[in-house]
Scaffold this active site. Structure first.
Site: not given
Length: 316
Positions: A134, A137-138
């Site tokens: 992701c 997300c990261d």
């Protein structure tokens, strides 16, 4: 008399726990079948920095522990088992696990979706330490670093382009000689000076002991191998909704994602769905949690319209 829950929630990610919090707080009798792997995908995430309310960030497992405790605080019962069968032929519905059968007037499906991985041993070992599925997300954690994205569809192009906001350089690796992504998405990646493309190649191994230091590439046509230094590996080969036991039961799209017909309710009245199990676009903890809230409110209103009283003080 046998217990009949107001709702049985299947799944224990952000959507499942949020549904439990809202439903239990409304004095509804709630059972959460957490699954043997509780907490959903966030249990494999090192640090979450984009969830509102955690200004310093929070570790994924710690965050899900807080969700769990909050659901328990309002009286939700938690069982760490997988649902293996659902019987909708009679009401109340019956949900079977390995050890018991449970009855509920409603069901909220919140089983989520799982990222598809390459199947490399080091890939699993280094999840959360440079390996991710992701970018939104990261990606922030890879500011100024070199990263690799694997995939050939729109998701891979989108992830690669997004990562250029943070990364020093992005190498997009695809095992075929052409991409299946739409032309506009391909053009965005190809025209970005921070993206380079390696075709007809696959990631043969992920390198690094404590964190990712590189990947070993293998040309699928010649078999020749090479090493590419990188601090991150993003797998973008798709997600698979965890809907196997619901096939033939509730309406789904071609990819297996549940397709609600009225707000969060499925084609079966009394069965609702929330979170990544219905979402192939956003796949964020905050959107999943919001979906759980919606499903719990929909359940409460549906039960009220049916004239079914499900307070914890009077089991039916």
């Amino acid at each position: 008399m046998a217990k009949v829950y107001g709702t049985i929630i299947i799944g224990s990610g952000p959507s499942g726990y949020t549904a439990a919090i809202y439903a239990a707080r409304s004095n509804m009798s709630v059972l959460v079948l957490q699954g043997y792997q509780t907490g959903g995908q966030l249990m494999q995430t090192s640090e979450v920095e984009n969830y509102p309310g955690f200004e310093d960030g929070v570790m994924g497992p710690e965050m899900m522990e807080k969700f769990e405790k909050q659901a328990q605080r309002f009286g939700a019962e938690l069982v760490p088992e997988d649902a293996i069968k659902i019987d909708t032929s009679a009401k109340p519905f019956t949900v079977t696990t390995d050890s018991a059968k449970y009855q509920g007037h409603t069901i909220i499906i919140a089983t989520g979706a799982s990222a598809q991985w390459l199947g490399l041993p080091n890939e699993q070992r280094l999840q959360g330490r440079g390996v991710s599925a992701c970018a939104t997300c990261d990606g922030f954690f890879f500011r100024g670093k070199d990263v690799v994205v694997v995939g050939g569809g729109d998701t891979a192009m989108e992830e690669a382009t997004f990562l250029t906001r943070y990364a020093n350089h992005v190498t997009l690796v695809h095992r075929r000689d052409s991409f299946r992504a739409s032309k506009i998405m391909q053009d965005r990646a190809r025209n970005n000076p921070k993206v380079s493309i390696v075709l007809e190649s696959e990631v043969a191994d992920v390198l690094g002991e404590e964190e990712v230091t590189g990947v070993r590439l293998r040309n699928v046509r010649t078999g020749e191998e090479s090493t590419l230094d990188a601090h991150g590996l993003f797998i973008a080969i798709g997600h698979k909704p965890n809907t196997e036991i619901f096939k033939g039961l509730v309406q789904m799209d071609a990819q297996g994602y549940i397709d609600p017909v009225e707000y969060t309710m499925t084609n079966i009245p009394g069965i609702f769905a929330a979170g990544d199990v219905t979402d192939h676009r956003y796949r964020q903890a905050v959107t999943a949690a919001a979906d759980g809230c919606r499903a719990a409110i929909d359940v409460e209103r549906w039960l009220e319209n049916q004239g079914i009283h499900v307070g914890i003080e009077n089991w039916e």
